[in-house]
Write a protein that holds these residues in place. Sequence first.
Motif, PDB file in Angstrom:
ATOM      1  N   CYS A 126      -0.453   1.900  36.009  1.00 45.03           N
ATOM      2  CA  CYS A 126      -1.374   3.026  35.857  1.00 45.03           C
ATOM      3  C   CYS A 126      -1.106   4.114  36.888  1.00 45.03           C
ATOM      4  O   CYS A 126      -1.164   5.315  36.583  1.00 45.03           O
ATOM      5  CB  CYS A 126      -2.813   2.535  35.972  1.00 45.03           C
ATOM      6  SG  CYS A 126      -3.375   1.578  34.539  1.00 45.03           S
ATOM      7  N   GLU A 131      -0.891   8.029  31.834  1.00 49.59           N
ATOM      8  CA  GLU A 131      -2.014   7.559  31.030  1.00 49.59           C
ATOM      9  C   GLU A 131      -1.607   6.651  29.876  1.00 49.59           C
ATOM     10  O   GLU A 131      -2.195   5.592  29.674  1.00 49.59           O
ATOM     11  CB  GLU A 131      -2.784   8.760  30.488  1.00 49.59           C
ATOM     12  CG  GLU A 131      -3.978   8.394  29.636  1.00 49.59           C
ATOM     13  CD  GLU A 131      -4.693   9.624  29.109  1.00 49.59           C
ATOM     14  OE1 GLU A 131      -4.685   9.825  27.863  1.00 49.59           O
ATOM     15  OE2 GLU A 131      -5.255  10.380  29.926  1.00 49.59           O
ATOM     16  N   VAL A 135      -2.851   2.757  29.634  1.00 44.92           N
ATOM     17  CA  VAL A 135      -3.731   2.231  28.589  1.00 44.92           C
ATOM     18  C   VAL A 135      -3.049   1.089  27.838  1.00 44.92           C
ATOM     19  O   VAL A 135      -3.672   0.068  27.522  1.00 44.92           O
ATOM     20  CB  VAL A 135      -4.154   3.350  27.621  1.00 44.92           C
ATOM     21  CG1 VAL A 135      -4.910   2.777  26.424  1.00 44.92           C
ATOM     22  CG2 VAL A 135      -5.020   4.375  28.349  1.00 44.92           C
ATOM     23  N   SER A 136      -1.749   1.232  27.586  1.00 46.24           N
ATOM     24  CA  SER A 136      -1.005   0.168  26.901  1.00 46.24           C
ATOM     25  C   SER A 136      -0.987  -1.111  27.737  1.00 46.24           C
ATOM     26  O   SER A 136      -1.204  -2.217  27.208  1.00 46.24           O
ATOM     27  CB  SER A 136       0.432   0.635  26.631  1.00 46.24           C
ATOM     28  OG  SER A 136       1.189  -0.401  26.042  1.00 46.24           O
ATOM     29  N   ILE A 138      -3.097  -1.981  30.113  1.00 48.16           N
ATOM     30  CA  ILE A 138      -4.462  -2.506  30.197  1.00 48.16           C
ATOM     31  C   ILE A 138      -4.815  -3.272  28.918  1.00 48.16           C
ATOM     32  O   ILE A 138      -5.427  -4.349  28.963  1.00 48.16           O
ATOM     33  CB  ILE A 138      -5.471  -1.377  30.448  1.00 48.16           C
ATOM     34  CG1 ILE A 138      -5.295  -0.809  31.866  1.00 48.16           C
ATOM     35  CG2 ILE A 138      -6.892  -1.863  30.243  1.00 48.16           C
ATOM     36  CD1 ILE A 138      -5.599  -1.777  32.982  1.00 48.16           C
ATOM     37  N   ASN A 139      -4.416  -2.747  27.778  1.00 47.25           N
ATOM     38  CA  ASN A 139      -4.684  -3.446  26.511  1.00 47.25           C
ATOM     39  C   ASN A 139      -3.949  -4.788  26.457  1.00 47.25           C
ATOM     40  O   ASN A 139      -4.472  -5.778  25.923  1.00 47.25           O
ATOM     41  CB  ASN A 139      -4.282  -2.570  25.327  1.00 47.25           C
ATOM     42  CG  ASN A 139      -5.251  -1.422  25.114  1.00 47.25           C
ATOM     43  OD1 ASN A 139      -6.404  -1.482  25.530  1.00 47.25           O
ATOM     44  ND2 ASN A 139      -4.793  -0.362  24.452  1.00 47.25           N
ATOM     45  N   ARG A 142      -5.918  -7.176  28.464  1.00 43.86           N
ATOM     46  CA  ARG A 142      -7.133  -7.594  27.765  1.00 43.86           C
ATOM     47  C   ARG A 142      -6.831  -8.663  26.725  1.00 43.86           C
ATOM     48  O   ARG A 142      -7.644  -9.567  26.501  1.00 43.86           O
ATOM     49  CB  ARG A 142      -7.823  -6.384  27.126  1.00 43.86           C
ATOM     50  CG  ARG A 142      -8.393  -5.417  28.147  1.00 43.86           C
ATOM     51  CD  ARG A 142      -9.289  -4.384  27.517  1.00 43.86           C
ATOM     52  NE  ARG A 142     -10.471  -5.007  26.915  1.00 43.86           N
ATOM     53  CZ  ARG A 142     -11.565  -4.335  26.576  1.00 43.86           C
ATOM     54  NH1 ARG A 142     -11.645  -3.031  26.787  1.00 43.86           N
ATOM     55  NH2 ARG A 142     -12.578  -4.960  26.013  1.00 43.86           N
ATOM     56  N   THR A 191      -9.415   8.937  31.285  1.00 39.87           N
ATOM     57  CA  THR A 191      -9.164   7.930  30.246  1.00 39.87           C
ATOM     58  C   THR A 191      -8.633   6.641  30.850  1.00 39.87           C
ATOM     59  O   THR A 191      -9.061   5.536  30.480  1.00 39.87           O
ATOM     60  CB  THR A 191      -8.158   8.476  29.219  1.00 39.87           C
ATOM     61  OG1 THR A 191      -8.725   9.623  28.570  1.00 39.87           O
ATOM     62  CG2 THR A 191      -7.819   7.430  28.173  1.00 39.87           C
ATOM     63  N   SER A 192      -7.711   6.758  31.810  1.00 41.83           N
ATOM     64  CA  SER A 192      -7.175   5.567  32.473  1.00 41.83           C
ATOM     65  C   SER A 192      -8.261   4.855  33.267  1.00 41.83           C
ATOM     66  O   SER A 192      -8.360   3.620  33.238  1.00 41.83           O
ATOM     67  CB  SER A 192      -6.023   5.958  33.404  1.00 41.83           C
ATOM     68  OG  SER A 192      -4.910   6.432  32.674  1.00 41.83           O
ATOM     69  N   ALA A 195     -10.498   2.950  30.947  1.00 41.36           N
ATOM     70  CA  ALA A 195      -9.822   1.763  30.426  1.00 41.36           C
ATOM     71  C   ALA A 195      -9.813   0.642  31.469  1.00 41.36           C
ATOM     72  O   ALA A 195     -10.020  -0.534  31.138  1.00 41.36           O
ATOM     73  CB  ALA A 195      -8.395   2.106  30.010  1.00 41.36           C
ATOM     74  N   ALA A 198     -13.324  -0.826  31.691  1.00 39.87           N
ATOM     75  CA  ALA A 198     -13.627  -1.644  30.512  1.00 39.87           C
ATOM     76  C   ALA A 198     -12.930  -3.003  30.604  1.00 39.87           C
ATOM     77  O   ALA A 198     -13.498  -4.033  30.212  1.00 39.87           O
ATOM     78  CB  ALA A 198     -13.204  -0.912  29.237  1.00 39.87           C
ATOM     79  N   ALA A 199     -11.706  -3.009  31.132  1.00 44.10           N
ATOM     80  CA  ALA A 199     -10.998  -4.273  31.297  1.00 44.10           C
ATOM     81  C   ALA A 199     -11.679  -5.147  32.346  1.00 44.10           C
ATOM     82  O   ALA A 199     -11.755  -6.374  32.185  1.00 44.10           O
ATOM     83  CB  ALA A 199      -9.544  -4.009  31.693  1.00 44.10           C
TER      84      ALA A 199
END
Length: 268
Positions: A126, A131, A135-136, A138-139, A142, A191-192, A195, A198-199
């Motif tokens: 990150c 960004e 996000v990729s 972090i997903n 998750r 946005t980052s 994310a 949220a994680a």
Amino acid sequence: MKLSRLASVAATLAAVLGLGIGGAGVASAQEAAATSYVALGDSYSSGVGAGSYYSDSGSCRRSSKAYPVLWKNANAPASFHFTACSGARTTDVINNQLGPLNSGTSLVSISVGGNDAGFADAMTTCVLQGESACVSRINQARQYIANTLPGRLDAVYDAIRAKAPNARIVVLNYPRFYKLNGSCWVGLSETSRAAINAAADHLSDVIAKRVADHGFTFGDVRGRFTGHEICSGDSWLHSVDWLNITNSYHPKAAGQSGGYYPVMEGLA
């Protein structure tokens, strides 16, 4: 005579109540003194970022300002073993940290799971790659948290219970890292940051579920850190620390004393 008898009864009752209160106080003190406490886990338990590391702890970076030591200092347990270590994953806890546990252990604390989920790599991505890559990554973390981590947590929790069958086991989670729409003007995009938060919540939810299923006690530190995230203006967490990179995204001494310790004190 009636007044005299009433006075006598009142005096006796007061004495009994006094003994009762005194007895409870003595029992409470004896219980605290009899506690055998073992502190397990990763860098959030060892105190990375808080400074004042014990020289004999090496790369584990165990700090005298970490919440397990603060709890020990406040409660004076009969015995205290501090085996938490920076970078520890669930397998490291199982293989390297459980030695002090036995049937006489009455209290265990632990934070673990963030390193299994690739926390350090995700944050590095990150910070350095922007960004979309953030996000990729972090997903991806998750997906691991949802699909693989529960079994890893079960394994470490089962191992702790097997070695400390009579202990109260307190499992602490991780804070959210960023105050959204906060005072940060450079660095990661909003946005980052969202994310990442949220994680962190997803990780906490998975830990809480496994803790409940094992009958352990869940210590949620997120409320204590609210208003003290990165970008809050009064952060208890290090942001990226280029002068001491290991501090990055770890609680400062204020995060250990103001965030983790009160939760531990309230539950233990």
